[in-house]
Scaffold this motif. Structure first.
Motif, PDB file in Angstrom:
ATOM      1  N   CYS A   1      -5.930   3.296   3.338  1.00  0.00           N
ATOM      2  CA  CYS A   1      -5.530   1.892   3.166  1.00  0.00           C
ATOM      3  C   CYS A   1      -4.257   1.591   3.957  1.00  0.00           C
ATOM      4  CB  CYS A   1      -5.328   1.607   1.683  1.00  0.00           C
ATOM      5  SG  CYS A   1      -4.522   0.050   1.313  1.00  0.00           S
ATOM      6  N   THR A   2      -3.279   2.480   3.882  1.00  0.00           N
ATOM      7  CA  THR A   2      -2.016   2.288   4.606  1.00  0.00           C
ATOM      8  C   THR A   2      -2.236   2.281   6.110  1.00  0.00           C
ATOM      9  OG1 THR A   2      -0.817   3.388   2.808  1.00  0.00           O
ATOM     10  CG2 THR A   2       0.303   3.204   4.927  1.00  0.00           C
TER      11      THR A   2
ATOM     12  N   SER B   1       0.826  -1.208   0.000  1.00  0.00           N
ATOM     13  CA  SER B   1       0.000   0.000   0.000  1.00  0.00           C
ATOM     14  C   SER B   1       0.860   1.259   0.000  1.00  0.00           C
ATOM     15  CB  SER B   1      -0.935  -0.005   1.212  1.00  0.00           C
ATOM     16  OG  SER B   1      -0.208  -0.088   2.423  1.00  0.00           O
TER      17      SER B   1
ATOM     18  N   TYR C   1      -9.548  14.092  -3.583  1.00  0.00           N
ATOM     19  CA  TYR C   1      -8.145  14.341  -3.911  1.00  0.00           C
ATOM     20  C   TYR C   1      -7.725  15.723  -3.450  1.00  0.00           C
ATOM     21  CZ  TYR C   1      -9.652  17.306  -7.795  1.00  0.00           C
ATOM     22  OH  TYR C   1     -10.202  18.293  -8.547  1.00  0.00           O
TER      23      TYR C   1
ATOM     24  N   LEU D   1      -5.560   5.700  -0.637  1.00  0.00           N
ATOM     25  CA  LEU D   1      -4.374   4.906  -0.311  1.00  0.00           C
ATOM     26  C   LEU D   1      -3.808   5.282   1.049  1.00  0.00           C
ATOM     27  CD1 LEU D   1      -2.719   4.855  -3.824  1.00  0.00           C
ATOM     28  CD2 LEU D   1      -3.536   2.881  -2.534  1.00  0.00           C
ATOM     29  N   SER D   2      -4.010   6.497   1.496  1.00  0.00           N
ATOM     30  CA  SER D   2      -3.579   6.872   2.848  1.00  0.00           C
ATOM     31  C   SER D   2      -4.397   6.114   3.889  1.00  0.00           C
ATOM     32  CB  SER D   2      -3.728   8.383   3.053  1.00  0.00           C
ATOM     33  OG  SER D   2      -2.900   9.101   2.157  1.00  0.00           O
TER      34      SER D   2
ATOM     35  N   ILE E   1       1.703   9.597  -5.730  1.00  0.00           N
ATOM     36  CA  ILE E   1       2.171  10.918  -5.306  1.00  0.00           C
ATOM     37  C   ILE E   1       3.367  11.390  -6.129  1.00  0.00           C
ATOM     38  CG2 ILE E   1       3.212  12.198  -3.386  1.00  0.00           C
ATOM     39  CD1 ILE E   1       1.576  10.555  -1.469  1.00  0.00           C
TER      40      ILE E   1
ATOM     41  N   THR F   1      -4.973   9.494  -3.549  1.00  0.00           N
ATOM     42  CA  THR F   1      -4.075   9.682  -2.404  1.00  0.00           C
ATOM     43  C   THR F   1      -4.805   9.498  -1.079  1.00  0.00           C
ATOM     44  OG1 THR F   1      -4.472  12.059  -2.589  1.00  0.00           O
ATOM     45  CG2 THR F   1      -2.499  11.205  -3.626  1.00  0.00           C
TER      46      THR F   1
ATOM     47  N   LEU G   1       0.967   4.144  -2.984  1.00  0.00           N
ATOM     48  CA  LEU G   1       0.807   5.541  -2.590  1.00  0.00           C
ATOM     49  C   LEU G   1       1.938   6.394  -3.165  1.00  0.00           C
ATOM     50  CD1 LEU G   1      -0.699   7.694  -0.940  1.00  0.00           C
ATOM     51  CD2 LEU G   1       0.667   7.007   1.046  1.00  0.00           C
TER      52      LEU G   1
END
Length: 456
Positions: A203-204, A111, A189, A200-201, A119, A197, A115
């Motif tokens: 998700c991380t 992940s 976004y 995925l943030s 980015i 972004t 990301l």
């Protein structure tokens, strides 16, 4: 007194494996949608506008996406083979968290990699390197058998199928929620970094929390080794059942279960691999939100499969349950080959409402053939067999889809339905063999299992 008791109850719940499954699957469902949309955007950007008509450009995009996912999935399937076996061995020797914690590190790194791709505008091929790292960590091939082993250790022989289905239920519920949210969150976004972004943030963060949970909160139930476990698959104490005969029957059942699992997983895996890119093209031409809803429809099957297993189990054997699930999936995926509009897609998915019953039930039947101290390596061996099968069906389904793309894209789903029907043959044989098992042998087996579980 009420507050401390409530706190202890909540802590006890969080020490089970189900919350871990929810956190991990929430993160993974977000990751899958983000990866699909990022790959779609990158493949569209690399398509040459001079190739001709819009239809030809779309076909080029479909072929590019298919090629990416074929390479990506082959790496994910191939790399975990050695590491998964090592982690399973470590788990059976007492390090029960290892097959779960190490793969979760791979999930977290994947992940983070995607990301950074979004980015920093890195090439999408960076995800191939992330797939290698994910595979070396054991990936799903080590993680899911580790989860199922933990679930098996907390259950009895009679309740094991139900416990495994409950874990699958939590997996599906988390995937449903994550998929519904993923398409909408993907569109959020920042003007500096663009779409994906925020998704995925989140998700991380979820993958990091699942890693923390597995490391510090997950409760581990140890099982003491039995003296005779290394000498036979399933200890029997009945004098009326010859040990060699029972051992031969057990081995045949194991082979049949492995064959059925491999064929059925090839059917499901091959279809699902193509389904994600199939809905992107015309005539469906889904956007990110619709992709999320489509993934959510797939996870609803976890809920219906769980309810079906609970209801049918009262009057059916495990083998009959597996056959119902296989037939359900075969009907649903066959209808998918004729889908041209969105509502037809959801009708097809509804026909597969019991399609996820077979795999956890087969894992339960397989675990009943072995002592508790071998469950980790047994379930991992099954998962590795499925991964080796994937090395064949992923390129086969991908190339066949690419070659039939211009005349009948749904042909691949017809092939999947045929494989699902073929998987019913070995399961039918297992059902017949179990029904012919003598009452004295069945009683001896169940009594010995209960005795082993009590001693553990």
């Amino acid at each position: 007194m009420v507050t401390p008791n409530c706190g202890q109850s909540v802590l006890a719940v969080f020490r089970h494996v189900e919350p871990l499954v929810v956190l991990e699957q929430l993160g993974t469902s977000l990751f899958n949608t983000a990866l699909l949309m990022v790959v779609k955007a990158r493949c569209a950007n690399t398509t040459d506008p001079a190739t001709g008509t819009p239809a030809s450009r779309e076909e080029n995009q479909q072929r590019a996406m298919a090629d990416f996912y074929m390479a990506y999935n082959l790496i994910v399937q191939l790399m975990p083979i050695v590491s998964a076996l090592l982690l399973a061995r470590a788990g059976d020797r007492g390090w029960r968290r290892a097959p779960i914690v190490v793969p979760l590190c791979g999930y977290l790194l994947s992940s983070v990699s995607l990301l950074l791709v979004v980015i920093l505008r890195l090439p999408i091929q960076v995800m191939f390197g992330a797939a290698v790292v994910f595979g070396v960590s054991g990936g799903f091939c080590a993680y899911w058998p580790g989860v199922m082993t933990m679930a098996s250790l907390s259950s009895t022989t009679e309740t094991r199928s139900q416990v495994m289905m409950r874990v699958e239920l939590m997996y599906g519920a988390a995937g449903l929620l994550g998929s519904v949210l993923s398409g909408h969150v993907f569109l959020l976004y920042s003007s500096r970094v663009g779409h994906g972004t925020v998704l995925l943030s989140v998700c991380t963060i979820l993958h990091f929390l699942s890693l923390v949970h597995a490391t510090f909160l997950l409760q581990v139930q140890q099982v003491a080794n039995q003296p005779d476990e290394s000498s036979q698959l399933l200890p029997l104490s009945s004098s009326r059942v010859p040990e060699e005969t029972s051992l031969t029957k057990t081995k045949v059942n194991v082979v049949l279960l492995f064959a059925a699992a491999v064929i059925y997983a090839s059917s499901v895996g091959g279809a699902v691999e193509i389904l994600g890119i199939f809905v992107i093209k015309e005539p469906l031409h889904w956007n990110a939100a619709q992709v999320g809803y489509g993934n959510a429809a797939g996870f609803v099957i976890f809920l219906t499969s769980y309810l079906g297993a609970v209801i049918f189990r009262r009057c059916m054997t495990d083998a009959a349950l597996i056959l119902i699930g296989m037939l359900s999936f075969a009907c649903g995926i066959y209808f998918t080959s004729f889908v041209t509009v969105t509502y037809m897609f959801y009708i097809a998915r509804s026909l597969s409402l019991f399609g996820l019953i077979p795999m956890p039930t087969m894992r339960s039947l397989l675990s009943q053939q072995f002592p508790a101290s071998s469950w980790g390596i047994t379930l991992t061996t099954l998962q590795l067999a499925l991964r080796l099968a994937a090395l064949a069906y992923i390129p086969a389904f991908t190339r066949l889809y690419q070659r039939t793309l211009d005349w009948y894209p749904g042909f691949i789903f017809m092939l999947s339905s045929i494989l699902a029907v073929l998987a019913m043959i070995p399961i039918s044989a297992v059902g017949c063999r179990l029904s012919q098992q003598g009452p004295s042998e069945e009683t001896a087996v169940s009594t010995e299992k209960r005795q082993v579980e009590k001693e553990n």
